[in-house]
Design an enzyme around this catalytic site. Sequence first.
Site, mmCIF file in Angstrom:
data_model
loop_
_atom_site.group_PDB
_atom_site.id
_atom_site.type_symbol
_atom_site.label_atom_id
_atom_site.label_comp_id
_atom_site.label_asym_id
_atom_site.label_seq_id
_atom_site.Cartn_x
_atom_site.Cartn_y
_atom_site.Cartn_z
ATOM 1 N N GLN A 120 -1.990 -1.076 -0.317
ATOM 2 C CA GLN A 120 -2.193 -2.233 0.896
ATOM 3 C C GLN A 120 -0.854 -2.681 1.321
ATOM 4 O O GLN A 120 -0.556 -3.266 2.273
ATOM 5 C CB GLN A 120 -3.054 -3.138 0.655
ATOM 6 C CG GLN A 120 -4.445 -2.671 0.391
ATOM 7 C CD GLN A 120 -5.322 -3.844 -0.270
ATOM 8 O OE1 GLN A 120 -5.787 -4.697 0.394
ATOM 9 N NE2 GLN A 120 -5.405 -3.873 -1.522
ATOM 10 N N HIS B 11 -1.771 0.224 5.194
ATOM 11 C CA HIS B 11 -1.315 -0.779 6.180
ATOM 12 C C HIS B 11 0.029 -0.426 7.113
ATOM 13 O O HIS B 11 0.398 -1.433 7.482
ATOM 14 C CB HIS B 11 -1.419 -2.330 5.592
ATOM 15 C CG HIS B 11 -2.928 -2.581 5.173
ATOM 16 N ND1 HIS B 11 -3.093 -3.452 4.231
ATOM 17 C CD2 HIS B 11 -3.991 -2.106 5.412
ATOM 18 C CE1 HIS B 11 -4.089 -3.480 3.889
ATOM 19 N NE2 HIS B 11 -4.941 -2.751 4.601
ATOM 20 N N CYS C 282 2.822 5.281 25.947
ATOM 21 C CA CYS C 282 4.128 5.325 26.836
ATOM 22 C C CYS C 282 3.776 5.821 28.130
ATOM 23 O O CYS C 282 2.741 6.890 28.431
ATOM 24 C CB CYS C 282 5.100 6.446 26.195
ATOM 25 S SG CYS C 282 6.394 6.843 27.264
ATOM 26 N N SER D 286 -6.371 -8.928 -4.305
ATOM 27 C CA SER D 286 -7.828 -9.912 -4.350
ATOM 28 C C SER D 286 -8.924 -9.255 -4.191
ATOM 29 O O SER D 286 -10.037 -9.789 -4.322
ATOM 30 C CB SER D 286 -7.501 -11.183 -3.272
ATOM 31 O OG SER D 286 -7.125 -10.733 -2.145
ATOM 32 N N ASN E 266 -4.766 -7.733 -13.472
ATOM 33 C CA ASN E 266 -4.537 -8.889 -12.352
ATOM 34 C C ASN E 266 -4.783 -9.927 -13.526
ATOM 35 O O ASN E 266 -5.647 -9.937 -14.190
ATOM 36 C CB ASN E 266 -5.948 -8.772 -11.421
ATOM 37 C CG ASN E 266 -5.548 -9.852 -10.226
ATOM 38 O OD1 ASN E 266 -4.736 -10.810 -10.464
ATOM 39 N ND2 ASN E 266 -5.849 -9.601 -9.084
HETATM 40 P P1 NAD Z 1 -10.936 -6.355 9.007
HETATM 41 O O1 NAD Z 1 -12.235 -7.132 8.142
HETATM 42 O O2 NAD Z 1 -10.577 -6.882 10.240
HETATM 43 O O3 NAD Z 1 -11.042 -4.906 8.854
HETATM 44 C C1 NAD Z 1 -9.758 -4.081 8.902
HETATM 45 C C2 NAD Z 1 -9.934 -2.973 9.858
HETATM 46 O O4 NAD Z 1 -10.692 -2.044 9.104
HETATM 47 C C3 NAD Z 1 -11.059 -3.307 11.013
HETATM 48 O O5 NAD Z 1 -10.276 -3.119 12.185
HETATM 49 C C4 NAD Z 1 -12.069 -2.630 10.667
HETATM 50 O O6 NAD Z 1 -12.139 -1.440 11.937
HETATM 51 C C5 NAD Z 1 -11.917 -1.635 9.734
HETATM 52 N N1 NAD Z 1 -12.932 -1.688 8.684
HETATM 53 C C6 NAD Z 1 -13.326 -2.787 8.180
HETATM 54 N N2 NAD Z 1 -14.193 -2.515 7.409
HETATM 55 C C7 NAD Z 1 -14.528 -1.204 7.195
HETATM 56 C C8 NAD Z 1 -15.042 -0.160 6.486
HETATM 57 N N3 NAD Z 1 -16.068 -0.457 5.745
HETATM 58 N N4 NAD Z 1 -14.908 1.039 6.730
HETATM 59 C C9 NAD Z 1 -13.968 1.418 7.622
HETATM 60 N N5 NAD Z 1 -13.188 0.582 8.236
HETATM 61 C C10 NAD Z 1 -13.530 -0.556 8.152
HETATM 62 O O7 NAD Z 1 -9.854 -6.814 8.025
HETATM 63 P P2 NAD Z 1 -8.591 -7.880 8.388
HETATM 64 O O8 NAD Z 1 -8.521 -8.937 7.325
HETATM 65 O O9 NAD Z 1 -8.951 -8.181 9.587
HETATM 66 O O10 NAD Z 1 -7.076 -7.048 8.345
HETATM 67 C C11 NAD Z 1 -7.003 -5.781 9.025
HETATM 68 C C12 NAD Z 1 -6.187 -5.010 8.434
HETATM 69 O O11 NAD Z 1 -4.892 -5.364 8.581
HETATM 70 C C13 NAD Z 1 -6.618 -5.102 7.029
HETATM 71 O O12 NAD Z 1 -6.504 -3.828 6.426
HETATM 72 C C14 NAD Z 1 -5.490 -5.910 6.503
HETATM 73 O O13 NAD Z 1 -5.207 -5.749 5.114
HETATM 74 C C15 NAD Z 1 -4.114 -5.557 7.340
HETATM 75 N N6 NAD Z 1 -3.275 -6.711 7.622
HETATM 76 C C16 NAD Z 1 -2.117 -6.163 7.393
HETATM 77 C C17 NAD Z 1 -1.099 -7.233 7.325
HETATM 78 C C18 NAD Z 1 0.300 -6.857 7.151
HETATM 79 O O14 NAD Z 1 1.278 -7.790 7.399
HETATM 80 N N7 NAD Z 1 0.533 -5.749 6.528
HETATM 81 C C19 NAD Z 1 -1.398 -8.689 7.648
HETATM 82 C C20 NAD Z 1 -2.866 -8.573 7.771
HETATM 83 C C21 NAD Z 1 -3.734 -7.718 7.774
HETATM 84 N N1 APR Z 2 0.704 -8.482 -11.240
HETATM 85 C C1 APR Z 2 -0.743 -8.191 -10.858
HETATM 86 N N2 APR Z 2 -1.403 -8.974 -9.983
HETATM 87 C C2 APR Z 2 -0.797 -10.000 -9.285
HETATM 88 C C3 APR Z 2 0.366 -10.331 -9.828
HETATM 89 C C4 APR Z 2 1.117 -9.743 -10.680
HETATM 90 N N3 APR Z 2 2.449 -10.007 -11.100
HETATM 91 N N4 APR Z 2 0.643 -11.585 -9.183
HETATM 92 C C5 APR Z 2 -0.313 -11.879 -8.451
HETATM 93 N N5 APR Z 2 -1.327 -10.977 -8.694
HETATM 94 C C6 APR Z 2 -2.563 -10.774 -7.917
HETATM 95 C C7 APR Z 2 -3.161 -12.210 -7.576
HETATM 96 O O1 APR Z 2 -4.161 -12.721 -8.447
HETATM 97 C C8 APR Z 2 -4.177 -11.612 -6.476
HETATM 98 O O2 APR Z 2 -5.498 -11.316 -6.967
HETATM 99 O O3 APR Z 2 -2.493 -10.205 -6.798
HETATM 100 C C9 APR Z 2 -3.184 -10.424 -5.858
HETATM 101 C C10 APR Z 2 -2.633 -10.796 -4.399
HETATM 102 O O4 APR Z 2 -3.830 -10.729 -3.467
HETATM 103 P P1 APR Z 2 -3.496 -11.163 -1.996
HETATM 104 O O5 APR Z 2 -2.435 -12.058 -2.006
HETATM 105 O O6 APR Z 2 -4.697 -11.383 -1.259
HETATM 106 O O7 APR Z 2 -2.713 -9.642 -1.586
HETATM 107 P P2 APR Z 2 -3.552 -8.532 -1.191
HETATM 108 O O8 APR Z 2 -4.830 -8.227 -1.999
HETATM 109 O O9 APR Z 2 -2.622 -7.516 -1.268
HETATM 110 O O10 APR Z 2 -4.198 -8.687 0.359
HETATM 111 C C11 APR Z 2 -4.942 -7.572 0.942
HETATM 112 O O11 APR Z 2 -4.558 -8.577 3.181
HETATM 113 O O12 APR Z 2 -3.105 -10.021 4.361
HETATM 114 C C12 APR Z 2 -3.873 -8.547 4.399
HETATM 115 O O13 APR Z 2 -2.639 -6.771 4.779
HETATM 116 C C13 APR Z 2 -2.404 -7.983 4.035
HETATM 117 O O14 APR Z 2 -2.398 -6.044 2.513
HETATM 118 C C14 APR Z 2 -2.637 -7.449 2.623
HETATM 119 C C15 APR Z 2 -4.384 -7.491 2.713
#
Ligand code: NAD
Ligand code: APR
Length: 250
Positions: free
Chosen positions: A103, A121, A133, A198, A222
């Site tokens: 992710q 992502h 475009c 998480s 974790n």
């Molecule tokens: P969300 O609950 O909006 O779902 C994410 C997208 O996945 C939605 O557009 C939905 O169409 C699709 N989706 C949801 N559940 C699904 C399922 N069961 N099967 C297939 N597709 C499904 O999630 P969110 O918290 O709004 O975040 C959107 C996405 O963007 C997530 O994957 C999140 O991790 C990612 N994100 C990335 C960043 C970054 O900086 N890289 C920041 C925030 C969010």
């Molecule tokens: N080793 C393993 N796990 C760790 C460590 C470590 N050193 N430090 C923290 N963690 C765990 C925390 O306990 C937490 O469960 O990593 C997890 C981080 O969770 P989030 O901050 O929610 O990150 P993530 O799960 O990747 O979020 C999912 O949400 O915001 C969007 O697109 C974004 O990809 C992200 C997605």
Amino acid sequence: SSPDFAQVRAWLQAAQHVAVLTGAGMSAESGIPTFRDAQTGLWARFNPAELATEEGFRAQPELVWNWYAERRATMAQVEPNAGHYAIAAYQQRHPGRLTVITQNVDGLHQKAGSTDALALHGNIFQDRWLDLCFHARHSGRVCAPDRAQADSPPRCPDCGNLLRPDVVWFGEMLPPATLHAAEQAAQRCTLMLVVGTSGEVYPAAGLAHQARQAGAKVVVVNPHDSDLDGVAHIVLRGTAAQTLPALLCD
Ligand code: NAD
Ligand code: APR
């Protein structure tokens, strides 16, 4: 190393195919704050609804562009940690046996050698056009970014299209081909390691449920409890950089 650890090692030795699903915690020991760590997480300092959404970008392109520029600068400095390297070394020793699904947008798996990691992502170091475009439909040319101003998103001088970071924002669909490949890996694996997430965001978190339903053993790595502890056969309370090198060595 506990009986649980020994059991996971045994499952690993017997595994035909391993999937590793990683989140921000995978990169925590490289120095990148996780999203949800209250005291340091990125969301503690910024309002994600404002920044990591298409509406947020259209409303305040400079703010969002500069927020990503700051994150790019940070991420360009950091190195993969022992966890990333342990995964890549395992892939070298057992070609084709382990698939990385991440992710994270920081590119650290790729930098450590897992070049075929499935980046659900996107990748923060890549850009793409905000809108389709305009020219391509009418003249066969494509937009060419004018990067004159560093602190605002490059714009096509002809049609005004903006470049945006090539990451998936809240509410956006994940890249379909990547998500499909990740679902295949989740259904095919006999063991899934869920590391540093998480489990709060779908569809990424759903991959652990798919693996379990398909008959794989699921192991969470974790240091804290997570929403995916319930789908795991075993939870290893440890960090990525400490646990993975010991787990993945032959
Ligand atoms: P969300 O609950 O909006 O779902 C994410 C997208 O996945 C939605 O557009 C939905 O169409 C699709 N989706 C949801 N559940 C699904 C399922 N069961 N099967 C297939 N597709 C499904 O999630 P969110 O918290 O709004 O975040 C959107 C996405 O963007 C997530 O994957 C999140 O991790 C990612 N994100 C990335 C960043 C970054 O900086 N890289 C920041 C925030 C969010
Ligand atoms: N080793 C393993 N796990 C760790 C460590 C470590 N050193 N430090 C923290 N963690 C765990 C925390 O306990 C937490 O469960 O990593 C997890 C981080 O969770 P989030 O901050 O929610 O990150 P993530 O799960 O990747 O979020 C999912 O949400 O915001 C969007 O697109 C974004 O990809 C992200 C997605």
